[in-house]
Scaffold this motif. Structure first.
Motif, PDB file in Angstrom:
ATOM      1  N   CYS A  66       1.128  97.198  29.847  1.00 30.12           N
ATOM      2  CA  CYS A  66       2.085  96.302  29.882  1.00 30.12           C
ATOM      3  C   CYS A  66       0.973  94.593  29.323  1.00 30.12           C
ATOM      4  O   CYS A  66       1.677  93.297  28.416  1.00 30.12           O
ATOM      5  N   GLU A  67      -0.521  94.707  29.141  1.00 33.15           N
ATOM      6  CA  GLU A  67      -0.981  93.983  28.726  1.00 33.15           C
ATOM      7  C   GLU A  67      -0.405  93.805  27.292  1.00 33.15           C
ATOM      8  O   GLU A  67      -0.968  92.496  26.073  1.00 33.15           O
TER       9      GLU A  67
ATOM     10  N   GLU B  49       2.697  92.574  26.337  1.00 34.03           N
ATOM     11  CA  GLU B  49       2.469  90.818  26.418  1.00 34.03           C
ATOM     12  C   GLU B  49       1.327  90.335  25.487  1.00 34.03           C
ATOM     13  O   GLU B  49       2.374  88.920  24.982  1.00 34.03           O
TER      14      GLU B  49
END
Length: 241
Positions: free
Chosen positions: A164-165, A168
């Motif tokens: 998910c980083e 983002e």
């Protein structure tokens, strides 16, 4: 290799115990009397199930298996016969109509179980054109054992949070070309740079998804006895959707 990929690699190799969190869904005491291989019962008691994934843990309390498969075609018969029974572990999704997750009594294989096959005709009309050939049987393969199912679940939980980083890191949309031009900025150059950065994020995500799938295949076969892919493959390939 940057921090995200290093951490992802560690999550895919680390002892499962180190990935289990305190908010896990713990299994009932009756698990010790379930008709499953000892390794599966030990995994259920030791690891439990992740509580914050797309799947919804809801383990049965009783000793006797509660689930019965719906057998309507050769697709289901390749996996199960109508007289088999399964222990309920939860649902493969948060929707109330999501397939149940069942562990086969005596064997430990894990399946998704629906009340009926899902075809294009069952979808809302607005979605039918998008899935014109949908034909999902009422029984689908997940894993060859409960222990492997839980290992994949915990590793995917850890890996997806690290990945998910990357999502983002995708740059914010810089604005429409018209708005940029009105401010006297080079709209084409700004949009080209934006798309290039997005492409880099997407490419890295695709590489990481491939790495996760390869790691999961090392844990367990991602193809069921019916020749169809495990439900895990679709879930992981659809990240971050």
């Amino acid at each position: 290799m940057d921090t995200v990929e290093k951490r992802l690699g560690l999550a895919l190799r680390a002892p499962v115990d180190s990935l289990v969190t305190d908010d896990r869904v713990r299994m009932p005491d009756s698990v010790s009397m379930w008709d499953l291989p000892q390794s599966d019962r030990a995994a259920l008691r030791g690891w439990g199930m992740p509580s914050d994934m797309a799947m919804a843990p809801d383990p049965q309390l009783g000793v006797e298996p509660e689930l019965t498969p719906t057998i309507t075609s050769r697709y289901e018969r390749r996996l199960l016969s109508a007289d088999r029974r399964l222990y309920r572990l939860g649902r493969w999704g948060r929707h109330r109509l999501a397939p149940a997750i069942g562990a086969l009594a005596g064997d430990g294989m894990v399946f998704g179980l629906s009340d009926a096959p899902l075809t294009t005709a069952d979808l809302p009309q607005v979605m039918q054109a998008e899935y014109p050939d949908l034909d999902n049987p009422a029984v689908t393969y997940l894993n060859s054992s409960v222990a492997r199912f839980l290992e994949v679940a915990w590793r995917w939980r850890a890996a997806s949070r690290i990945m998910c980083e990357l999502v983002e890191a995708e740059p914010p949309f810089p604005g429409t070309r018209t708005a940029l031009a009105e401010r006297g900025e080079d709209a084409d150059a700004i949009h080209s740079a934006y798309l290039e950065q997005c492409e880099q994020v997407w490419e890295r995500t695709e590489v990481d998804i491939a790495a996760v799938l390869a790691a999961m295949a090392d844990i367990d076969s991602m193809t069921g006895p019916d020749g169809r892919e495990s439900c895990w493959v679709e879930l992981i390939n659809n990240f971050p959707g």
